[in-house]
Design a protein around this motif. Sequence first.
Motif, PDB file in Angstrom:
ATOM      1  N   PRO A  42       9.857 -21.867  -1.676  1.00 24.75           N
ATOM      2  CA  PRO A  42       9.752 -20.806  -3.311  1.00 24.75           C
ATOM      3  C   PRO A  42       8.426 -20.887  -3.656  1.00 24.75           C
ATOM      4  O   PRO A  42       7.930 -21.944  -3.449  1.00 24.75           O
ATOM      5  CB  PRO A  42      11.014 -21.704  -4.067  1.00 24.75           C
ATOM      6  CG  PRO A  42      11.049 -22.750  -3.783  1.00 24.75           C
ATOM      7  CD  PRO A  42      10.683 -23.020  -2.082  1.00 24.75           C
ATOM      8  N   GLY A  43       8.220 -19.825  -4.578  1.00 26.95           N
ATOM      9  CA  GLY A  43       6.829 -19.809  -5.115  1.00 26.95           C
ATOM     10  C   GLY A  43       6.286 -18.682  -4.548  1.00 26.95           C
ATOM     11  O   GLY A  43       5.979 -18.347  -3.448  1.00 26.95           O
ATOM     12  N   VAL A  44       5.066 -18.263  -5.455  1.00 28.14           N
ATOM     13  CA  VAL A  44       4.163 -16.974  -5.292  1.00 28.14           C
ATOM     14  C   VAL A  44       2.669 -17.514  -5.947  1.00 28.14           C
ATOM     15  O   VAL A  44       2.714 -18.109  -7.076  1.00 28.14           O
ATOM     16  CB  VAL A  44       4.684 -15.778  -5.646  1.00 28.14           C
ATOM     17  CG1 VAL A  44       3.602 -14.756  -5.414  1.00 28.14           C
ATOM     18  CG2 VAL A  44       5.850 -15.338  -5.195  1.00 28.14           C
ATOM     19  N   LEU A  45       1.783 -17.240  -4.973  1.00 27.51           N
ATOM     20  CA  LEU A  45       0.604 -17.100  -5.612  1.00 27.51           C
ATOM     21  C   LEU A  45      -0.059 -15.810  -6.113  1.00 27.51           C
ATOM     22  O   LEU A  45       0.277 -14.825  -5.251  1.00 27.51           O
ATOM     23  CB  LEU A  45      -0.357 -17.808  -4.422  1.00 27.51           C
ATOM     24  CG  LEU A  45       0.026 -19.320  -4.000  1.00 27.51           C
ATOM     25  CD1 LEU A  45      -1.023 -19.524  -2.706  1.00 27.51           C
ATOM     26  CD2 LEU A  45      -0.088 -20.044  -4.903  1.00 27.51           C
ATOM     27  N   TYR A  46      -0.637 -15.627  -7.204  1.00 29.44           N
ATOM     28  CA  TYR A  46      -0.989 -14.541  -7.620  1.00 29.44           C
ATOM     29  C   TYR A  46      -2.508 -14.367  -7.697  1.00 29.44           C
ATOM     30  O   TYR A  46      -3.317 -15.095  -8.114  1.00 29.44           O
ATOM     31  CB  TYR A  46      -0.313 -14.694  -9.102  1.00 29.44           C
ATOM     32  CG  TYR A  46       0.973 -14.187  -9.186  1.00 29.44           C
ATOM     33  CD1 TYR A  46       1.734 -13.363  -9.395  1.00 29.44           C
ATOM     34  CD2 TYR A  46       1.715 -15.515  -9.134  1.00 29.44           C
ATOM     35  CE1 TYR A  46       3.104 -12.948  -9.225  1.00 29.44           C
ATOM     36  CE2 TYR A  46       3.241 -15.402  -9.150  1.00 29.44           C
ATOM     37  CZ  TYR A  46       4.020 -14.316  -9.148  1.00 29.44           C
ATOM     38  OH  TYR A  46       5.455 -14.395  -9.126  1.00 29.44           O
ATOM     39  N   GLY A  47      -3.075 -13.063  -7.492  1.00 28.91           N
ATOM     40  CA  GLY A  47      -4.338 -12.495  -7.719  1.00 28.91           C
ATOM     41  C   GLY A  47      -4.758 -11.884  -8.615  1.00 28.91           C
ATOM     42  O   GLY A  47      -4.046 -11.823  -9.753  1.00 28.91           O
ATOM     43  N   ARG A  48      -5.825 -11.132  -8.869  1.00 27.82           N
ATOM     44  CA  ARG A  48      -6.438 -10.478  -9.844  1.00 27.82           C
ATOM     45  C   ARG A  48      -5.524  -8.980 -10.010  1.00 27.82           C
ATOM     46  O   ARG A  48      -5.010  -8.836 -10.845  1.00 27.82           O
ATOM     47  CB  ARG A  48      -7.694 -10.164 -10.016  1.00 27.82           C
ATOM     48  CG  ARG A  48      -8.521 -11.787 -10.075  1.00 27.82           C
ATOM     49  CD  ARG A  48     -10.096 -11.616 -10.422  1.00 27.82           C
ATOM     50  NE  ARG A  48     -10.531 -10.979  -9.268  1.00 27.82           N
ATOM     51  CZ  ARG A  48     -11.979 -10.579  -9.489  1.00 27.82           C
ATOM     52  NH1 ARG A  48     -12.785 -10.837 -10.517  1.00 27.82           N
ATOM     53  NH2 ARG A  48     -12.640  -9.818  -8.355  1.00 27.82           N
ATOM     54  N   TYR A  49      -6.044  -8.374  -8.916  1.00 28.70           N
ATOM     55  CA  TYR A  49      -5.316  -6.858  -9.141  1.00 28.70           C
ATOM     56  C   TYR A  49      -5.464  -6.262  -7.621  1.00 28.70           C
ATOM     57  O   TYR A  49      -5.904  -6.852  -6.702  1.00 28.70           O
ATOM     58  CB  TYR A  49      -6.552  -6.188  -9.946  1.00 28.70           C
ATOM     59  CG  TYR A  49      -7.809  -5.980  -9.515  1.00 28.70           C
ATOM     60  CD1 TYR A  49      -8.381  -5.054  -8.477  1.00 28.70           C
ATOM     61  CD2 TYR A  49      -8.790  -6.866 -10.127  1.00 28.70           C
ATOM     62  CE1 TYR A  49      -9.841  -5.422  -8.078  1.00 28.70           C
ATOM     63  CE2 TYR A  49     -10.172  -7.140  -9.801  1.00 28.70           C
ATOM     64  CZ  TYR A  49     -10.527  -6.149  -8.591  1.00 28.70           C
ATOM     65  OH  TYR A  49     -12.004  -6.347  -8.400  1.00 28.70           O
ATOM     66  N   GLN A  50      -4.570  -5.192  -7.507  1.00 30.12           N
ATOM     67  CA  GLN A  50      -4.549  -4.633  -6.219  1.00 30.12           C
ATOM     68  C   GLN A  50      -5.867  -4.029  -5.729  1.00 30.12           C
ATOM     69  O   GLN A  50      -6.670  -3.440  -6.430  1.00 30.12           O
ATOM     70  CB  GLN A  50      -3.690  -3.325  -6.476  1.00 30.12           C
ATOM     71  CG  GLN A  50      -3.409  -2.373  -5.108  1.00 30.12           C
ATOM     72  CD  GLN A  50      -2.548  -1.169  -5.375  1.00 30.12           C
ATOM     73  OE1 GLN A  50      -2.487  -0.889  -6.544  1.00 30.12           O
ATOM     74  NE2 GLN A  50      -2.249  -0.386  -4.324  1.00 30.12           N
TER      75      GLN A  50
ATOM     76  N   PRO B  98      -9.246   3.436  -2.252  1.00 30.07           N
ATOM     77  CA  PRO B  98      -9.874   2.546  -3.285  1.00 30.07           C
ATOM     78  C   PRO B  98      -8.883   1.283  -3.747  1.00 30.07           C
ATOM     79  O   PRO B  98      -9.254   0.351  -4.262  1.00 30.07           O
ATOM     80  CB  PRO B  98      -9.470   3.713  -4.624  1.00 30.07           C
ATOM     81  CG  PRO B  98      -8.449   4.475  -4.351  1.00 30.07           C
ATOM     82  CD  PRO B  98      -8.779   4.518  -2.522  1.00 30.07           C
ATOM     83  N   GLY B  99      -7.787   1.212  -3.148  1.00 32.47           N
ATOM     84  CA  GLY B  99      -6.874   0.079  -3.340  1.00 32.47           C
ATOM     85  C   GLY B  99      -6.878  -1.026  -1.996  1.00 32.47           C
ATOM     86  O   GLY B  99      -6.191  -1.985  -2.249  1.00 32.47           O
ATOM     87  N   ASN B 100      -7.895  -0.636  -1.304  1.00 33.57           N
ATOM     88  CA  ASN B 100      -8.065  -1.598  -0.263  1.00 33.57           C
ATOM     89  C   ASN B 100      -6.918  -1.920   0.583  1.00 33.57           C
ATOM     90  O   ASN B 100      -6.504  -3.170   1.086  1.00 33.57           O
ATOM     91  CB  ASN B 100      -8.780  -2.799  -0.824  1.00 33.57           C
ATOM     92  CG  ASN B 100      -9.398  -3.613   0.156  1.00 33.57           C
ATOM     93  OD1 ASN B 100      -9.830  -3.063   1.312  1.00 33.57           O
ATOM     94  ND2 ASN B 100      -9.336  -4.953   0.050  1.00 33.57           N
ATOM     95  N   LEU B 101      -6.178  -0.898   1.101  1.00 34.69           N
ATOM     96  CA  LEU B 101      -4.832  -1.214   1.621  1.00 34.69           C
ATOM     97  C   LEU B 101      -4.993  -1.175   3.027  1.00 34.69           C
ATOM     98  O   LEU B 101      -6.098  -0.711   3.620  1.00 34.69           O
ATOM     99  CB  LEU B 101      -3.924   0.042   1.491  1.00 34.69           C
ATOM    100  CG  LEU B 101      -3.422   0.119  -0.100  1.00 34.69           C
ATOM    101  CD1 LEU B 101      -2.564   1.651  -0.229  1.00 34.69           C
ATOM    102  CD2 LEU B 101      -2.375  -0.841  -0.628  1.00 34.69           C
TER     103      LEU B 101
END
Length: 507
Positions: A380-388, A80-83
Amino acid sequence: PFERFLILYLCRCGGAQQLFLVVMSPSFCRLALSAVVAAAVASTDDTCQVESMDKVDCHVGDQSSCEAAGCCWKPLVPNPGNLPWCYHKAGTVKTCTLKSGPQQPFSAVEMQEVRALFEANLDIQGSGMAVAAPDHATGPGGDYYFAWQRDGALSMGALLQTSGLGGDVETKMDHWLAWVERSYNQTDPNGDIMTEPKFVIPSGVPFPGGWCRPQTDGPGLRAITLMAYAEAKLDVKQRVMPIVQKTLDWVAANYTQSGCDLWEEVRSMDFFWNRYTMRKALLQGSVFVATDLQRASTYTAAAKAIGDALPEHVTSEGFVCESQNRCYDTATIEAFNVGDMADGMFGPLSNEVVQTLRGLTHYFCNAYELNQKAAQAGVPGVLYGRYQGDNYDGGNPWVLLTASVATLLYRQSLAVAKGAKVDPAVSKLLEGLLGQEVSASNLLGAGDSILNHMKTFLTNGMHMNEQIDRNTGGLTSAKDLTWNYANVLKAMKAREAASAAVVTIVV
């Protein structure tokens, strides 16, 4: 003796019923023996013992190719976590950093372009509505040329927050107010008009097709923006009052109702985003309608009940989960920014907020190839998405959420600049993120590192698609998403306040 031990081990793990089967048919255990031995051997390779949240995809689709590439192979069914099944060994993945000095992400000219793109999406076709994106066909989501309750309320709130009433802002706000009035004075064939997620432009009728309904966050978000407008323009308060009462009466009576998340994908009764923003709307509403004692009391009581339920979202480590059926979700960061009442509940420097920021940063650092490339290069810096486990359009970083994280860091910078005391345990967590001591200047630089990293993928002026491809860095999904521009404007507004406070400290 070795074989007998393994047989007994299998039997006990399988329970009494399987023990009986093995005793009756020992050949069954012998057939499974090779698989058990292989698993036992694999388990001795400590470099493959990687926590789920730390697994970074090797992008190889079969076991032999995966292992030949020096990666670990571990199928997961269900998943379910698409790992990833094929992932890098421990110690081969770089940790992302937010270590940076202050560095202005956008110039004044660039921000003028951002604002122009943003305002072009407001009062679309003179309807008073905010279009989600002026895009009919890009990406798997199809047509975005509709007016969402949520997006409209947040966008108009951002307009007011970042512009005041100068220029044609007042006209746009008045037109939006008229649209909100019209939207509620109609019948919704899909159900309750209060929870209708989106409307057709320019007619304003509810979207007639199937959609994730109901969506319960819209009324509270609209109330927050309406009350802000009434505060900025006092002579509209009497006009705004009945709409605020209508929306907050609904919220006070229905805040426990099950509905869809803000990504319109799953249903729950306990979304943190909904609860935290509803709480703010009700608390502000209790003051707004103060002369109506009964109504004010009802709003206060409902806000308290919601506040009492919010600790349910916090894990033992302090991480804030969005809901029971989805924990790791950057909707919580957006909620921290939109729903904050400056009353100590999930404040920007609280353990819960910092733990959540740390956890999401760690996850998305590992999840996206773009972030890993930056880490390897020392950028430096990180891009963020919606959810796991997100897989919409490939499950990419989102511009609006990346900007929201930067906003949170700027708010933290401002709080420190104003003398806020940081708990030693929280300070240690922040030091890990920043790669240096916690200071207003370093927090400001961390926010800058995020926006500067994101900006490198803007290849068509300041035009911003909904997402950035996690592997290639190409802009993808809906073009010119209004919420993107709203959040970048809010981030830069928060940066302005933090930067001024840092300068004051230096002086």
